[in-house]
Write an enzyme that holds these catalytic residues in place. Sequence first.
Site, PDB file in Angstrom:
ATOM      1  N   TYR A 121       0.868  -1.177   0.000  1.00 50.28           N
ATOM      2  CA  TYR A 121       0.000   0.000   0.000  1.00 50.28           C
ATOM      3  C   TYR A 121       0.907   1.230   0.000  1.00 50.28           C
ATOM      4  O   TYR A 121       1.575   1.510   0.995  1.00 50.28           O
ATOM      5  CB  TYR A 121      -0.883  -0.031   1.239  1.00 50.28           C
ATOM      6  CG  TYR A 121      -1.879   1.098   1.365  1.00 50.28           C
ATOM      7  CD1 TYR A 121      -2.778   1.372   0.335  1.00 50.28           C
ATOM      8  CD2 TYR A 121      -1.943   1.863   2.524  1.00 50.28           C
ATOM      9  CE1 TYR A 121      -3.711   2.382   0.459  1.00 50.28           C
ATOM     10  CE2 TYR A 121      -2.886   2.882   2.654  1.00 50.28           C
ATOM     11  CZ  TYR A 121      -3.761   3.128   1.625  1.00 50.28           C
ATOM     12  OH  TYR A 121      -4.685   4.136   1.743  1.00 50.28           O
ATOM     13  N   TYR A 124     -12.059  -4.969   6.885  1.00 50.00           N
ATOM     14  CA  TYR A 124     -10.783  -4.525   7.451  1.00 50.00           C
ATOM     15  C   TYR A 124     -10.965  -3.421   8.489  1.00 50.00           C
ATOM     16  O   TYR A 124     -10.530  -3.510   9.625  1.00 50.00           O
ATOM     17  CB  TYR A 124      -9.870  -4.016   6.321  1.00 50.00           C
ATOM     18  CG  TYR A 124      -8.587  -3.445   6.857  1.00 50.00           C
ATOM     19  CD1 TYR A 124      -7.525  -4.275   7.161  1.00 50.00           C
ATOM     20  CD2 TYR A 124      -8.461  -2.080   7.132  1.00 50.00           C
ATOM     21  CE1 TYR A 124      -6.361  -3.772   7.705  1.00 50.00           C
ATOM     22  CE2 TYR A 124      -7.303  -1.567   7.680  1.00 50.00           C
ATOM     23  CZ  TYR A 124      -6.256  -2.417   7.963  1.00 50.00           C
ATOM     24  OH  TYR A 124      -5.122  -1.920   8.521  1.00 50.00           O
ATOM     25  N   HIS A 125     -11.642  -2.354   8.063  1.00 46.08           N
ATOM     26  CA  HIS A 125     -11.729  -1.160   8.904  1.00 46.08           C
ATOM     27  C   HIS A 125     -12.644  -1.354  10.093  1.00 46.08           C
ATOM     28  O   HIS A 125     -12.568  -0.634  11.065  1.00 46.08           O
ATOM     29  CB  HIS A 125     -12.187   0.021   8.062  1.00 46.08           C
ATOM     30  CG  HIS A 125     -11.397   0.143   6.795  1.00 46.08           C
ATOM     31  ND1 HIS A 125     -11.706  -0.591   5.673  1.00 46.08           N
ATOM     32  CD2 HIS A 125     -10.287   0.853   6.502  1.00 46.08           C
ATOM     33  CE1 HIS A 125     -10.823  -0.325   4.728  1.00 46.08           C
ATOM     34  NE2 HIS A 125      -9.949   0.538   5.192  1.00 46.08           N
ATOM     35  N   LYS A 132     -11.657  16.384  15.510  1.00 49.62           N
ATOM     36  CA  LYS A 132     -10.550  16.055  14.630  1.00 49.62           C
ATOM     37  C   LYS A 132     -10.391  17.107  13.539  1.00 49.62           C
ATOM     38  O   LYS A 132     -11.243  17.213  12.668  1.00 49.62           O
ATOM     39  CB  LYS A 132     -10.791  14.693  13.971  1.00 49.62           C
ATOM     40  CG  LYS A 132     -10.600  13.522  14.918  1.00 49.62           C
ATOM     41  CD  LYS A 132     -10.884  12.199  14.237  1.00 49.62           C
ATOM     42  CE  LYS A 132      -9.899  11.862  13.160  1.00 49.62           C
ATOM     43  NZ  LYS A 132      -8.529  11.651  13.620  1.00 49.62           N
ATOM     44  N   ASP A 140      -8.591  13.679   8.083  1.00 52.11           N
ATOM     45  CA  ASP A 140      -8.429  12.327   8.589  1.00 52.11           C
ATOM     46  C   ASP A 140      -9.725  11.857   9.254  1.00 52.11           C
ATOM     47  O   ASP A 140     -10.235  12.508  10.143  1.00 52.11           O
ATOM     48  CB  ASP A 140      -7.262  12.328   9.581  1.00 52.11           C
ATOM     49  CG  ASP A 140      -7.201  11.067  10.401  1.00 52.11           C
ATOM     50  OD1 ASP A 140      -7.551  10.004   9.864  1.00 52.11           O
ATOM     51  OD2 ASP A 140      -6.790  11.151  11.566  1.00 52.11           O
ATOM     52  N   HIS A 181     -10.177   8.793  10.741  1.00 49.36           N
ATOM     53  CA  HIS A 181     -10.004   7.707  11.708  1.00 49.36           C
ATOM     54  C   HIS A 181     -10.358   8.230  13.087  1.00 49.36           C
ATOM     55  O   HIS A 181      -9.531   8.807  13.774  1.00 49.36           O
ATOM     56  CB  HIS A 181      -8.571   7.177  11.669  1.00 49.36           C
ATOM     57  CG  HIS A 181      -8.256   6.463  10.394  1.00 49.36           C
ATOM     58  ND1 HIS A 181      -7.806   7.130   9.288  1.00 49.36           N
ATOM     59  CD2 HIS A 181      -8.373   5.159  10.035  1.00 49.36           C
ATOM     60  CE1 HIS A 181      -7.635   6.245   8.300  1.00 49.36           C
ATOM     61  NE2 HIS A 181      -7.982   5.056   8.727  1.00 49.36           N
TER      62      HIS A 181
END
Lengths: 679, 317
Positions: free
Chosen positions: A21, A175-176, A542, A546, A548
């Site tokens: 990646y 995945y996440h 945040k 981003d 996350h």
Amino acid sequence: MSGDHSPRLPERDRPWMMRTYAGHSTAKASNELYRRNLEKGQTGLSVAFDLPTQTGYDPDDELARGEVGKVGVPISHRGDMAALMHGIPLDEMNTSMTINATAAWLLALYIVAAEEQGVAEEQLQGTTQNDIIKEFLARGTYAFPPAPSMRLIADMIAYTVEHVPKWNPINICSYHLQEAGATPVQEIAYAMSNAIAVLDATRERLGERGREVMEQVFGRISFFVNAGVRFVEEHAKLRAMSILWEELGRERYDVQDARHLRFRYGVQVNSLGLTEAQPENNVQRIVLEALAVTLGRDARARAIQLPAWNEALGLPRPWDQQWSLRIQQVLAYETDILEYPDIFEGSKVMEGLVSELLDGARAEMAVVAEHGGAVEAVSYMKGALVDSHRERIRRIESGEQVVVGQNRFGESEDSPLTADAEGGILVVDPKLEAEQVEAVRSWRAERDQSAVDEALAALAAAARDADGAENLMIPTIAAARAGATTGEWSMTLREVFGSYRAPTGVGDAAAVAPDGELSELRAEVSRLQEKLGRRPKILVGKPGLDGHSNGAEQIAVRARDSGMDVVYEGIRLTPAQIAASALQEGVHVIGLSILSGSHRELIPAVIDALRDAGVTAPVVVGGIIPEQDVAPLREAGVAAVYTPKDFDITRIMRDIVELVGAGAGESSVVVGSAANGSA
Amino acid sequence: MSADGAALGARLRERDLGAAPAALNLIESTAPGDREQAAALLRELSPAVLGGEAPAHVIGVTGPPGAGKSTLLSALLHAWRARGRTVAMLAVDPSSRRSGGSLLGDRARIDFDPADSGVLIRSTAAGERLGGLARATRAAAGALAGAFDVVVIETVGVGQAETEVAEVADTVAVVVQPGGGDVLQFLKAGIMEIPDVLVVTKADLGQIALRTRRDLSAALRSLGSSATQVLAVSSLPPASGVDELVDALEAHRAELDVAERRLAARRSAALTDFTIEHGEQGLRAIGGRAAAQATLGAADPGLDLAALVAMLERSMS
């Protein structure tokens, strides 16, 4: 079983596709990196885009500040895509793109870049991640509301099935979900429910034609999964997923062909479990996690990319990524795992694990279905993930779950791996952003503007049409050809579709019963409340692009559980928004979370905005902050910096309460006599 | 050290919106020094000093979780700003009974321009008081009404919330999502007061939204209430019904005797506050509910809430 009595396969299996990646700085720099990686034996590409590209902003947008070229490559137009793929034959390459909200656009740019190479679209092979539900749940790079997002996905599937038949238009991502705290059962159930939502939407979009091509559509859906260090159970999870997938195909979509029923997945192993403390231990973790997805032939990954050992420290360098590629190559070429049929066939333990997971997943899928499917259940699933993640953190804090080098065996010699000036990570040159801003402006100045205007008007018209008569890929490809930019494409659609903020999940998180430490902290908060006259109030948010948000969410929930009033602002905030909120809400302290590496630009900008607004409340910062950046942040006015090695959130809360207590007595908000006046 | 309440009050009276955050900090505070300053602040904005009721339109917006209040408020905010109105929103969230803390998530979902100084959004926790408005919310709304054109109080719930919010708002709007059966049942059963405006959200859902709207209108007719408007709104683009809602809210206020409604609201709120502070026992000490209402009814209409509560407390001895 092959052969009569031989435990071996007649012929050794071909290895899975190996990727890294990668992408950073500029299209040109990333192209050089890709070509080097291919020379090293990598067999496919995995493109990491920067956050502005992922969320649909050009480098000169206010929201892009500090983020350009950070976590991936900035791609603003067909010129950038051509530079990224320069010298890479697109008729042979298999390219995976981690792109979601703007997937249709990046695929269009890729198709146009291939055209320019003389490669027809039907020859293209690869994958666009394109899974928007998990963006709402876990990753945060969405751009449009759920309904039009689903239309874009369905349109891409419909388009690629017909015109780009070897393309995987969507990678359903579990995945996440694991990164956001999902248990194996949740990971399976939510991914499958997500796939159902996508398939149903596509079937509806295709109408009459749907019945004919559903078989092919089903066959083109692939998954992107995660594997944690509990690798036996993780392997069972993948076996359970293949069983559910086949069942789903047969029963719900009437798929007959065995090839189309096969559960195909790519994998990036777990990043959540990688530690900042003693980061060399991450190498062992990565190896074991890779075993989870390669050991059993019946549920082996089609494509693998492994994280680098230093991901919890910052951005990995090419050398770090090479190390991870070599892990794959040792597994594939040195060990014997590719020589056998499925080694777990007949294992009672494995069968038992699989059946446990299947039962759990089916029950949880039923709950999601009761909510009306995955799109309607986003808020429910988000709340459940926040709860699971909190439970995980609680186990680590209490020592129930051992993390070597972090909550146990912490004694360590100094590491030579992080001894260099940069601390063993990649530092992107901050000058690059200004260059990219210039570059996109000159691109706009030099193209045929009327062609772009026309193409964007056609895109808007197709999007506005309530019946959705035209597949949005058609005007999207036309706009890519005309030279429109990423920001223009998404702004055109934002104007038609509206913007959207996903649920944060924190409001739904259950309040926990206090253990000893939390009770003490609550008493402390009550004392502070007496002193302040108001309950201590914290703003958590945040800045930047981003998405996350797991860390910020856990801080917000724990602050609430400590007895504070928490204003949780979510993701994608500008410095001006944070300052306005802090002022209007009268908060006592501000907590900012950033994982994208843009803290050096964004945090000082937030502090300036706060001070300009007259807010004097202290600021604490959490995220992936390299050691050498801590001092500059403190100089810029940050009261405390927390990184992944600070895993004890209650302790962080105690610090914050102390910090507020130290400032109590002074007013946290100073309102200048130069009044704003009424507008 | 407490901020100067009288000065902040005077600035709000002069429509200096920049004074609002500090004023709210003071009003929310329970520290003794702050309480005194807050009282001084509120006095500066009492009808007696203003020479009448505060000019803002105070609107209560309430409804069950998930009804689409935040999205609706975003759309309303833009519509009001387009008409040049300054807007303050007070979002009241429930507190955790376990920790006393709260998560105030709503402002994240209201979309506004941070550079626009004509907008203020403040989240407050309902605090320990059961089911009700935050202790300070009424006082805050009253103070902001002296400075902003529109003051919105957003609360969560059905059945109790709109009654509480009616103690401060000129107009109460209840938000219902398509298929939201609770509101319909509560209306029919008389569990909830009939609101001034009913808003059915998510009108883009089509049939189900239309049916909800029709059912609510039918229920209102059978209750003999034709004054309440039922509107359907879609906040998703293409947005629809938002301007009509703004007009309906304004029409309600234009019909209203504001002074009378505010006076009745203040008196009712004073009784509520007194009862929370002193309990049923305290109520008996002043001769019971009817006597208290009579005392309040005879009071000077220019008195603010605090003065009314103080008046009841004086009659205890």
